[in-house]
Scaffold this motif. Sequence first.
Motif, PDB file in Angstrom:
ATOM      1  N   LEU A   1       0.825  -1.204   0.000  1.00 23.94           N
ATOM      2  CA  LEU A   1       0.000   0.000   0.000  1.00 23.94           C
ATOM      3  C   LEU A   1       0.862   1.258   0.000  1.00 23.94           C
ATOM      4  CD1 LEU A   1      -2.832  -1.077   2.476  1.00 23.94           C
ATOM      5  CD2 LEU A   1      -2.994  -0.834  -0.019  1.00 23.94           C
ATOM      6  N   ARG A   2       1.975   1.241   0.718  1.00 26.51           N
ATOM      7  CA  ARG A   2       2.888   2.388   0.688  1.00 26.51           C
ATOM      8  C   ARG A   2       3.497   2.538  -0.706  1.00 26.51           C
ATOM      9  NH1 ARG A   2       4.709   0.294   5.633  1.00 26.51           N
ATOM     10  NH2 ARG A   2       6.681  -0.370   4.678  1.00 26.51           N
ATOM     11  N   LEU A   3       3.801   1.416  -1.306  1.00 26.71           N
ATOM     12  CA  LEU A   3       4.339   1.431  -2.661  1.00 26.71           C
ATOM     13  C   LEU A   3       3.354   2.074  -3.627  1.00 26.71           C
ATOM     14  CD1 LEU A   3       6.010  -1.619  -4.419  1.00 26.71           C
ATOM     15  CD2 LEU A   3       4.091  -0.463  -5.492  1.00 26.71           C
ATOM     16  N   LEU A   4       2.074   1.773  -3.471  1.00 26.45           N
ATOM     17  CA  LEU A   4       1.062   2.284  -4.380  1.00 26.45           C
ATOM     18  C   LEU A   4       0.885   3.791  -4.258  1.00 26.45           C
ATOM     19  CD1 LEU A   4      -1.615  -0.546  -4.175  1.00 26.45           C
ATOM     20  CD2 LEU A   4      -0.200   0.062  -6.144  1.00 26.45           C
ATOM     21  N   GLU A   5       1.172   4.351  -3.088  1.00 21.87           N
ATOM     22  CA  GLU A   5       1.093   5.807  -2.934  1.00 21.87           C
ATOM     23  C   GLU A   5       2.035   6.509  -3.913  1.00 21.87           C
ATOM     24  OE1 GLU A   5       0.064   5.901   1.886  1.00 21.87           O
ATOM     25  OE2 GLU A   5       2.053   6.441   1.158  1.00 21.87           O
ATOM     26  N   VAL A   6       3.216   5.941  -4.069  1.00 22.23           N
ATOM     27  CA  VAL A   6       4.203   6.519  -4.985  1.00 22.23           C
ATOM     28  C   VAL A   6       3.912   6.090  -6.418  1.00 22.23           C
ATOM     29  CG1 VAL A   6       6.664   6.678  -5.522  1.00 22.23           C
ATOM     30  CG2 VAL A   6       5.917   6.512  -3.139  1.00 22.23           C
ATOM     31  N   ARG A   7       3.494   4.844  -6.576  1.00 17.96           N
ATOM     32  CA  ARG A   7       3.266   4.321  -7.921  1.00 17.96           C
ATOM     33  C   ARG A   7       2.190   5.107  -8.661  1.00 17.96           C
ATOM     34  NH1 ARG A   7       1.814  -1.945  -9.722  1.00 17.96           N
ATOM     35  NH2 ARG A   7       1.370  -1.424 -11.895  1.00 17.96           N
ATOM     36  N   ARG A   8       1.156   5.559  -7.947  1.00 18.81           N
ATOM     37  CA  ARG A   8       0.081   6.302  -8.604  1.00 18.81           C
ATOM     38  C   ARG A   8       0.645   7.537  -9.327  1.00 18.81           C
ATOM     39  NH1 ARG A   8      -5.283   6.728  -8.300  1.00 18.81           N
ATOM     40  NH2 ARG A   8      -5.391   5.242  -6.585  1.00 18.81           N
ATOM     41  N   VAL A   9       1.470   8.288  -8.620  1.00 21.04           N
ATOM     42  CA  VAL A   9       2.032   9.508  -9.209  1.00 21.04           C
ATOM     43  C   VAL A   9       2.882   9.176 -10.433  1.00 21.04           C
ATOM     44  CG1 VAL A   9       3.509  11.506  -8.789  1.00 21.04           C
ATOM     45  CG2 VAL A   9       1.993  10.665  -6.968  1.00 21.04           C
ATOM     46  N   LEU A  10       3.722   8.147 -10.285  1.00 25.81           N
ATOM     47  CA  LEU A  10       4.634   7.801 -11.371  1.00 25.81           C
ATOM     48  C   LEU A  10       3.907   7.198 -12.575  1.00 25.81           C
ATOM     49  CD1 LEU A  10       7.639   6.343  -9.351  1.00 25.81           C
ATOM     50  CD2 LEU A  10       7.554   8.508 -10.596  1.00 25.81           C
ATOM     51  N   GLU A  11       2.905   6.348 -12.319  1.00 28.48           N
ATOM     52  CA  GLU A  11       2.153   5.734 -13.423  1.00 28.48           C
ATOM     53  C   GLU A  11       1.503   6.810 -14.289  1.00 28.48           C
ATOM     54  OE1 GLU A  11       1.709   2.729 -14.546  1.00 28.48           O
ATOM     55  OE2 GLU A  11       2.037   1.264 -12.952  1.00 28.48           O
ATOM     56  N   VAL A  12       0.860   7.776 -13.639  1.00 24.70           N
ATOM     57  CA  VAL A  12       0.169   8.834 -14.377  1.00 24.70           C
ATOM     58  C   VAL A  12       1.174   9.689 -15.139  1.00 24.70           C
ATOM     59  CG1 VAL A  12      -1.266  10.900 -14.141  1.00 24.70           C
ATOM     60  CG2 VAL A  12      -1.800   8.848 -12.795  1.00 24.70           C
ATOM     61  N   LEU A  13       2.269  10.057 -14.467  1.00 28.01           N
ATOM     62  CA  LEU A  13       3.296  10.873 -15.118  1.00 28.01           C
ATOM     63  C   LEU A  13       3.878  10.170 -16.337  1.00 28.01           C
ATOM     64  CD1 LEU A  13       5.298  13.264 -15.225  1.00 28.01           C
ATOM     65  CD2 LEU A  13       6.760  11.945 -13.647  1.00 28.01           C
ATOM     66  N   MET A  14       4.271   8.914 -16.174  1.00 32.80           N
ATOM     67  CA  MET A  14       4.929   8.196 -17.261  1.00 32.80           C
ATOM     68  C   MET A  14       3.982   7.928 -18.420  1.00 32.80           C
ATOM     69  SD  MET A  14       7.389   5.625 -15.081  1.00 32.80           S
ATOM     70  CE  MET A  14       8.078   4.833 -16.526  1.00 32.80           C
ATOM     71  N   ALA A  15       2.725   7.651 -18.133  1.00 37.33           N
ATOM     72  CA  ALA A  15       1.754   7.427 -19.211  1.00 37.33           C
ATOM     73  C   ALA A  15       1.581   8.693 -20.035  1.00 37.33           C
ATOM     74  CB  ALA A  15       0.425   6.969 -18.635  1.00 37.33           C
ATOM     75  N   GLY A  16       1.483   9.837 -19.352  1.00 37.71           N
ATOM     76  CA  GLY A  16       1.348  11.098 -20.067  1.00 37.71           C
ATOM     77  C   GLY A  16       2.565  11.419 -20.918  1.00 37.71           C
ATOM     78  N   LEU A  17       3.749  11.211 -20.345  1.00 43.01           N
ATOM     79  CA  LEU A  17       4.980  11.473 -21.090  1.00 43.01           C
ATOM     80  C   LEU A  17       5.107  10.538 -22.288  1.00 43.01           C
ATOM     81  CD1 LEU A  17       7.532  11.978 -18.158  1.00 43.01           C
ATOM     82  CD2 LEU A  17       6.515  13.749 -19.618  1.00 43.01           C
ATOM     83  N   ALA A  18       4.768   9.261 -22.084  1.00 44.99           N
ATOM     84  CA  ALA A  18       4.863   8.297 -23.180  1.00 44.99           C
ATOM     85  C   ALA A  18       3.926   8.668 -24.320  1.00 44.99           C
ATOM     86  CB  ALA A  18       4.553   6.893 -22.673  1.00 44.99           C
TER      87      ALA A  18
END
Length: 274
Positions: free
Chosen positions: A138-155
């Motif tokens: 669950l702690r991992l997912l707190e960070v993953r949410r931000v990165l997933e959205v950022l990387m998808a947009g950049l890609a």
Amino acid sequence: MAKAGSKVVSRALSKTPVKRQKRQSVFEDADVGLDILLEPLRETRKEPRAPARRPRRDDAPAEDASLTDRAYRILEELIATLQLPPGAVLSELTLSDRLKIGRTPIREALQRLARDGLVVVLPRRGVLVSDINLRTQLRLLEVRRVLEVLMAGLAAERATAEEREAFAEIAGSMRQAAEVEDDLAFMRLDRRFNLLMAQASRNEFAVRSMGLMNALSRRFWYQHYKEVADLPLAARLHAEVAEAVARRDRKAAETAASNLVDYIEDFARKTLDA
């Protein structure tokens, strides 16, 4: 120590619980097992084998790096699919014998796995496969949410035409894997999806951070998906991200990535009741 570790690893590699037995993959010619995992994990079946050649002395560093990558891919998949379960003791010597790879690449691969959180190096006890912990996830997912959205947009903005084509192909293959409930094929496609997303986003800092999470997330999903996961839904959500990137639609890609993390977080919380 090596002898005791050998017995544990041998049991872990040779015995898979009945409920974890693999079905025939729609992307492989044979049942998945250690023999297939020992082969280089080619991205497609049509990829030609490189012609065998005798390495020269100046090839050694590149060859060692290639063997380390190969050892890492094999061990990461064995851990993520619980063929090397939490608590298993890993012996460099035993792994070297079973994988037919030298001890130096094995050692370097284990060091990478330790950085990824998949193994733990304990003084006087050796290397152990790490435990699976819901709070950590669950702690991992707190960070993953931000990165997933950022990387998808950049890609979506930065992917080349060839990469967008690959995203579209992965989306279709994920849906196909879900239709036949091929969990291992889906996990391998998920790994391809993550690697391609990292490449297409072209942000090395986001990539490094995400790289620490992907294997842990796949292993957590694999442990619990039979009880609480919806494979067709998971495939559809991944496919929607990939398809939005393929269309170069940044807003849609970011929305789809956020929806995907919503599902992953909901899945993690449901494991409490499983």
